[in-house]
Design a protein around this motif. Structure first.
Motif, PDB file in Angstrom:
ATOM      1  N   ALA A 145       0.827  -1.207   0.000  1.00 43.88           N
ATOM      2  CA  ALA A 145       0.000   0.000   0.000  1.00 43.88           C
ATOM      3  C   ALA A 145       0.864   1.261   0.000  1.00 43.88           C
ATOM      4  CB  ALA A 145      -0.936  -0.004   1.211  1.00 43.88           C
ATOM      5  N   LEU A 146       1.920   1.280   0.808  1.00 49.65           N
ATOM      6  CA  LEU A 146       2.800   2.456   0.844  1.00 49.65           C
ATOM      7  C   LEU A 146       3.556   2.608  -0.461  1.00 49.65           C
ATOM      8  CD1 LEU A 146       4.252   2.282   4.497  1.00 49.65           C
ATOM      9  CD2 LEU A 146       2.308   3.615   3.653  1.00 49.65           C
ATOM     10  N   LYS A 147       4.059   1.502  -0.991  1.00 50.28           N
ATOM     11  CA  LYS A 147       4.809   1.541  -2.254  1.00 50.28           C
ATOM     12  C   LYS A 147       3.957   2.092  -3.385  1.00 50.28           C
ATOM     13  CE  LYS A 147       8.402   0.391  -4.847  1.00 50.28           C
ATOM     14  NZ  LYS A 147       9.742   1.012  -4.678  1.00 50.28           N
ATOM     15  N   ASN A 148       2.703   1.685  -3.440  1.00 51.02           N
ATOM     16  CA  ASN A 148       1.809   2.123  -4.519  1.00 51.02           C
ATOM     17  C   ASN A 148       1.310   3.550  -4.342  1.00 51.02           C
ATOM     18  OD1 ASN A 148       1.863  -0.272  -6.070  1.00 51.02           O
ATOM     19  ND2 ASN A 148       0.415  -1.250  -4.656  1.00 51.02           N
ATOM     20  N   ASN A 149       1.685   4.191  -3.232  1.00 50.09           N
ATOM     21  CA  ASN A 149       1.280   5.583  -3.008  1.00 50.09           C
ATOM     22  C   ASN A 149       2.478   6.501  -2.774  1.00 50.09           C
ATOM     23  OD1 ASN A 149      -1.895   5.877  -2.722  1.00 50.09           O
ATOM     24  ND2 ASN A 149      -1.333   3.882  -1.852  1.00 50.09           N
ATOM     25  N   GLY A 150       3.648   6.055  -3.208  1.00 47.91           N
ATOM     26  CA  GLY A 150       4.831   6.916  -3.173  1.00 47.91           C
ATOM     27  C   GLY A 150       5.620   6.891  -1.887  1.00 47.91           C
ATOM     28  N   TYR A 151       5.344   5.961  -1.014  1.00 42.33           N
ATOM     29  CA  TYR A 151       6.083   5.836   0.248  1.00 42.33           C
ATOM     30  C   TYR A 151       6.665   4.421   0.331  1.00 42.33           C
ATOM     31  CZ  TYR A 151       3.900  10.246   1.519  1.00 42.33           C
ATOM     32  OH  TYR A 151       3.500  11.556   1.520  1.00 42.33           O
ATOM     33  N   GLU A 152       7.386   4.146   1.385  1.00 39.14           N
ATOM     34  CA  GLU A 152       8.005   2.825   1.460  1.00 39.14           C
ATOM     35  C   GLU A 152       8.166   2.359   2.907  1.00 39.14           C
ATOM     36  OE1 GLU A 152      12.680   4.287   1.313  1.00 39.14           O
ATOM     37  OE2 GLU A 152      11.784   3.335  -0.456  1.00 39.14           O
ATOM     38  N   LEU A 153       8.249   1.041   3.049  1.00 36.45           N
ATOM     39  CA  LEU A 153       8.542   0.448   4.342  1.00 36.45           C
ATOM     40  C   LEU A 153      10.046   0.532   4.552  1.00 36.45           C
ATOM     41  CD1 LEU A 153       6.621  -1.030   6.389  1.00 36.45           C
ATOM     42  CD2 LEU A 153       7.536  -3.167   5.495  1.00 36.45           C
ATOM     43  N   PRO A 154      10.509   1.202   5.602  1.00 41.59           N
ATOM     44  CA  PRO A 154      11.956   1.388   5.774  1.00 41.59           C
ATOM     45  C   PRO A 154      12.701   0.061   5.933  1.00 41.59           C
ATOM     46  CG  PRO A 154      10.775   2.031   7.763  1.00 41.59           C
ATOM     47  CD  PRO A 154       9.740   1.803   6.717  1.00 41.59           C
ATOM     48  N   GLY A 155      13.856  -0.032   5.316  1.00 44.27           N
ATOM     49  CA  GLY A 155      14.655  -1.252   5.402  1.00 44.27           C
ATOM     50  C   GLY A 155      15.490  -1.283   6.653  1.00 44.27           C
ATOM     51  N   LYS A 156      14.875  -1.147   7.794  1.00 48.18           N
ATOM     52  CA  LYS A 156      15.572  -1.150   9.076  1.00 48.18           C
ATOM     53  C   LYS A 156      14.866  -2.111  10.030  1.00 48.18           C
ATOM     54  CE  LYS A 156      17.269   3.620   8.698  1.00 48.18           C
ATOM     55  NZ  LYS A 156      17.354   4.941   9.369  1.00 48.18           N
ATOM     56  N   LYS A 157      15.304  -2.119  11.244  1.00 46.22           N
ATOM     57  CA  LYS A 157      14.674  -2.972  12.246  1.00 46.22           C
ATOM     58  C   LYS A 157      13.441  -2.265  12.814  1.00 46.22           C
ATOM     59  CE  LYS A 157      15.568  -5.417  16.595  1.00 46.22           C
ATOM     60  NZ  LYS A 157      16.554  -5.674  17.675  1.00 46.22           N
ATOM     61  N   ILE A 158      12.274  -2.827  12.519  1.00 48.07           N
ATOM     62  CA  ILE A 158      11.011  -2.237  12.973  1.00 48.07           C
ATOM     63  C   ILE A 158      10.447  -3.110  14.092  1.00 48.07           C
ATOM     64  CG2 ILE A 158       8.685  -1.546  12.298  1.00 48.07           C
ATOM     65  CD1 ILE A 158       9.690  -1.369   9.412  1.00 48.07           C
ATOM     66  N   THR A 159      10.268  -2.509  15.255  1.00 47.39           N
ATOM     67  CA  THR A 159       9.683  -3.218  16.394  1.00 47.39           C
ATOM     68  C   THR A 159       8.378  -2.528  16.769  1.00 47.39           C
ATOM     69  OG1 THR A 159      11.889  -3.786  17.227  1.00 47.39           O
ATOM     70  CG2 THR A 159      10.036  -4.032  18.755  1.00 47.39           C
ATOM     71  N   ILE A 160       7.319  -3.303  16.805  1.00 46.52           N
ATOM     72  CA  ILE A 160       5.989  -2.755  17.107  1.00 46.52           C
ATOM     73  C   ILE A 160       5.406  -3.499  18.299  1.00 46.52           C
ATOM     74  CG2 ILE A 160       3.667  -2.331  16.244  1.00 46.52           C
ATOM     75  CD1 ILE A 160       4.805  -2.381  13.408  1.00 46.52           C
ATOM     76  N   ASN A 161       4.981  -2.747  19.302  1.00 43.02           N
ATOM     77  CA  ASN A 161       4.333  -3.325  20.475  1.00 43.02           C
ATOM     78  C   ASN A 161       2.898  -2.816  20.549  1.00 43.02           C
ATOM     79  OD1 ASN A 161       3.988  -4.644  23.025  1.00 43.02           O
ATOM     80  ND2 ASN A 161       4.222  -2.635  24.004  1.00 43.02           N
ATOM     81  N   MET A 162       1.959  -3.759  20.725  1.00 44.99           N
ATOM     82  CA  MET A 162       0.547  -3.397  20.852  1.00 44.99           C
ATOM     83  C   MET A 162       0.145  -3.602  22.310  1.00 44.99           C
ATOM     84  SD  MET A 162      -0.856  -5.171  17.330  1.00 44.99           S
ATOM     85  CE  MET A 162      -2.344  -4.166  17.224  1.00 44.99           C
ATOM     86  N   ALA A 163      -0.032  -2.498  23.015  1.00 43.39           N
ATOM     87  CA  ALA A 163      -0.331  -2.559  24.454  1.00 43.39           C
ATOM     88  C   ALA A 163      -1.811  -2.242  24.711  1.00 43.39           C
ATOM     89  CB  ALA A 163       0.554  -1.553  25.187  1.00 43.39           C
ATOM     90  N   PRO A 164      -2.416  -2.873  25.724  1.00 44.36           N
ATOM     91  CA  PRO A 164      -1.816  -3.787  26.699  1.00 44.36           C
ATOM     92  C   PRO A 164      -1.446  -5.137  26.079  1.00 44.36           C
ATOM     93  CG  PRO A 164      -4.193  -3.638  27.046  1.00 44.36           C
ATOM     94  CD  PRO A 164      -3.857  -2.618  26.020  1.00 44.36           C
ATOM     95  N   ALA A 165      -0.273  -5.614  26.420  1.00 42.48           N
ATOM     96  CA  ALA A 165       0.289  -6.795  25.775  1.00 42.48           C
ATOM     97  C   ALA A 165      -0.408  -8.089  26.167  1.00 42.48           C
ATOM     98  CB  ALA A 165       1.785  -6.892  26.104  1.00 42.48           C
ATOM     99  N   ASP A 166      -1.188  -8.079  27.251  1.00 36.66           N
ATOM    100  CA  ASP A 166      -1.853  -9.312  27.679  1.00 36.66           C
ATOM    101  C   ASP A 166      -3.256  -9.464  27.095  1.00 36.66           C
ATOM    102  OD1 ASP A 166      -2.969  -7.233  29.066  1.00 36.66           O
ATOM    103  OD2 ASP A 166      -3.102  -8.296  30.975  1.00 36.66           O
ATOM    104  N   LEU A 167      -3.693  -8.516  26.250  1.00 34.98           N
ATOM    105  CA  LEU A 167      -5.010  -8.581  25.614  1.00 34.98           C
ATOM    106  C   LEU A 167      -4.838  -9.013  24.162  1.00 34.98           C
ATOM    107  CD1 LEU A 167      -8.076  -7.982  25.787  1.00 34.98           C
ATOM    108  CD2 LEU A 167      -7.555  -5.666  25.013  1.00 34.98           C
ATOM    109  N   ARG A 168      -5.479 -10.085  23.788  1.00 25.06           N
ATOM    110  CA  ARG A 168      -5.322 -10.604  22.434  1.00 25.06           C
ATOM    111  C   ARG A 168      -5.949  -9.656  21.414  1.00 25.06           C
ATOM    112  NH1 ARG A 168      -3.509 -14.883  19.982  1.00 25.06           N
ATOM    113  NH2 ARG A 168      -4.425 -15.645  18.053  1.00 25.06           N
ATOM    114  N   LYS A 169      -5.186  -9.319  20.357  1.00 23.95           N
ATOM    115  CA  LYS A 169      -5.673  -8.456  19.272  1.00 23.95           C
ATOM    116  C   LYS A 169      -5.993  -9.319  18.057  1.00 23.95           C
ATOM    117  CE  LYS A 169      -3.400  -5.742  22.172  1.00 23.95           C
ATOM    118  NZ  LYS A 169      -2.402  -6.569  22.834  1.00 23.95           N
TER     119      LYS A 169
END
Length: 511
Positions: free
Chosen positions: A50-74
């Motif tokens: 989606a980002l590529k097709n709109n002129g942006y990009e996913l950075p080629g680095k280490k991406i860490t994402i935390n969804m809090a509260p971590a004990d609740l299933r998403k």
């Protein structure tokens, strides 16, 4: 760089705010933590395209994402837009100090367009409660979320619109909904009208009584006698929903992803599950909890066609919701309560062959087959059904009559007046609004009988072999008949009519 954006998880019918923390550092990798399900884990592929097709990009680095509260299933794919905006801000492609003031939700397609989400109304309510300035979500859900006042709701069709908004470009404007105007749209032309029904005057009268008192009802008759046709028209004579009821109903349908018309639901729901439905489909639950048919029928009608064909264990799980007006689903890791205040309308054939008590058709079922068929409906379930009425086929003379019967609007006016009397009578009780909800204590107080009425009821119970469970039901229905007449006292004529509506308690039916 570390950034925070906000989404929401819907649990039951309520939402919980989810903080999405995105950190981008040296290295390569995409790490997503915080109990995400597979749909969320796969989001990186949708986001990258989606980002590529709109002129942006996913950075080629280490991406860490935390969804809090971590004990609740998403669960679900509705976090795509949340994650994408968080990644853009953390990577410096989107510069905005306003991102954390908005709730952001939406599923991304590979071209960057947004797909609808579930629970938009619940999320909007939570966003307002927690002081968010606005809410970004797919355009198709915007009108539903915009019911909530004092919250800027932006319906977007593409991720680029959100990016341009935070970059100070574009002309995105909030969706505005006049909630009261939406709610008070005319209801004078129901889809199914009693004016179209030929004959069946006694059944119409019975359904008017059921609607006036909120009584559960079962229709007993041979195939083709009009049971389903009559049941479909019951919502058209129920009192209009209050604004509170409309919000409750819309919220449940929103969570289930079943809002058919954008905006506030202003007509009472009518649910008609097939007899092969499982107990989970009926009461709700599952590995990812969803409301069942009885909750989708909240403030409306649940129609169970061919009642004895439902599995007995499926019918039995309805006993508690019918009594408590809510259903609680308990599992090892969660407990959820869904509202389920509905009118139960059931239909059934009088025998396996369908023509018992019909003088024009031969009886093809043996007594043993009859007992086996009728025993599928338990006594405790019948205890919660106030009215049993026999439906007979309409003769040709009435079927061919071209004159319209009384309209649903006229019947609804009488029903509404009777409900207003009940609301006034029970105004000091928090959870008592109409006659069907009366307990034994209330029946003794509001259904007092004179000696003539009491003797009539005693004689009827002895001669017709009515069961003990029929006693309170007859008094409740009598109270409703009196309310339709606008009288304070229950007299013998009301008792006499109510006695007719206990067919299944008589000898020869269920014993």
């Amino acid at each position: 760089m570390l950034t925070k954006v906000f989404g929401s998880a819907v649990f039951g019918v309520d939402a919980t705010t989810i903080t999405v923390e995105v950190n981008i550092d040296k290295g390569i990798g995409y790490h997503l933590v915080g109990l995400p399900d597979n749909a969320i884990k796969e989001s990186s592929y949708r986001i990258a395209a989606a980002l590529k097709n709109n002129g942006y990009e996913l950075p080629g680095k280490k991406i860490t994402i935390n969804m809090a509260p971590a004990d609740l299933r998403k669960e679900g794919s509705a976090y795509d837009l949340t994650l994408a905006i968080g990644i853009l801000v953390a990577s410096g492609q989107l510069k905005s100090e306003e991102v954390d003031k908005y709730m952001i939700m939406g599923e991304l397609s590979l071209d960057g367009s947004l797909q609808p989400i579930k629970g938009a109304l619940s999320i909007a309510i939570k966003a307002k409660e927690e002081g968010f300035k606005g809410f970004f979500l797919p355009k198709i859900n915007a009108k539903e979320a915009a019911i909530v006042s004092d919250l800027e709701v932006y319906g977007v069709e593409n991720v680029l619109e959100v990016i341009d908004f935070f970059n100070g470009k574009g002309n995105l404007v909030p969706t505005i909904v006049n909630t009261r105007e939406e709610f008070y749209k005319t209801l004078d032309f129901p889809e199914f009208d009693f004016a179209e029904v030929r004959g069946q005057e006694s059944i119409k009268r019975c359904m008017e009584i059921a609607a006036a008192g909120g009584h559960n009802i079962v229709l007993i008759g041979p195939p083709g006698s009009g049971k389903t046709m009559l049941a479909k028209r019951l919502p058209s004579i129920l009192p209009p929903m209050t604004l509170k009821e409309a919000l409750e109903t819309t919220k449940i349908h929103s969570v289930a992803g079943k809002v058919k018309v954008a905006g506030l639901m202003n007509q009472r729901p009518f649910r008609n599950p097939h007899h092969s439905a499982s107990s989970t489909a009926l009461v709700g639950g599952g590995s990812y909890p969803q409301p069942g048919e009885i909750s989708l029928a909240h403030n409306g009608v649940l129609f169970l066609d061919e009642l004895p064909e439902f599995k007995r264990e499926v019918l039995e799980v309805m006993r508690q919701p019918l009594e408590d007006r809510e259903v609680t689903i308990s599992r090892s890791k969660f407990t959820i309560t869904y509202p389920s205040s509905f009118m139960l309308v059931a239909s059934m054939n009088p025998s396996p062959g369908g023509y018992f008590n019909d003088p024009e058709a031969p009886v093809t079922s043996t007594p043993a087959e009859m007992n086996r068929y009728l025993s599928k409906i338990s006594g405790p379930l019948l205890d919660r059904i106030d009215i049993h009425i026999e439906v007979t086929p309409v003769p040709f003379e009435k079927l061919s009559d071209t004159r319209n019967g009384e309209s649903s609007v006229d019947i609804r006016n009488r029903v509404t007046k009777a409900r207003e009397l009940q609301s006034k009578r029970f105004e000091t009780f928090e959870h008592l609004h109409y006659n069907a909800q009366m307990t034994t204590k209330h029946i003794r107080e509001y259904c007092k009988l004179d000696e003539t009425s009491l003797n009539l009821l005693k004689t009827a119970m002895e001669r017709l072999n009515l069961s003990a469970r029929a006693y309170d039901r007859i008094l409740k229905v009598s109270r409703t008949i009196a309310d339709l007449e606008g009288t304070d006292t229950v007299n013998s004529s009301h008792i006499s009519e109510a006695i007719q509506y206990r067919s299944l308690d008589r000898e020869g039916w269920l014993g």
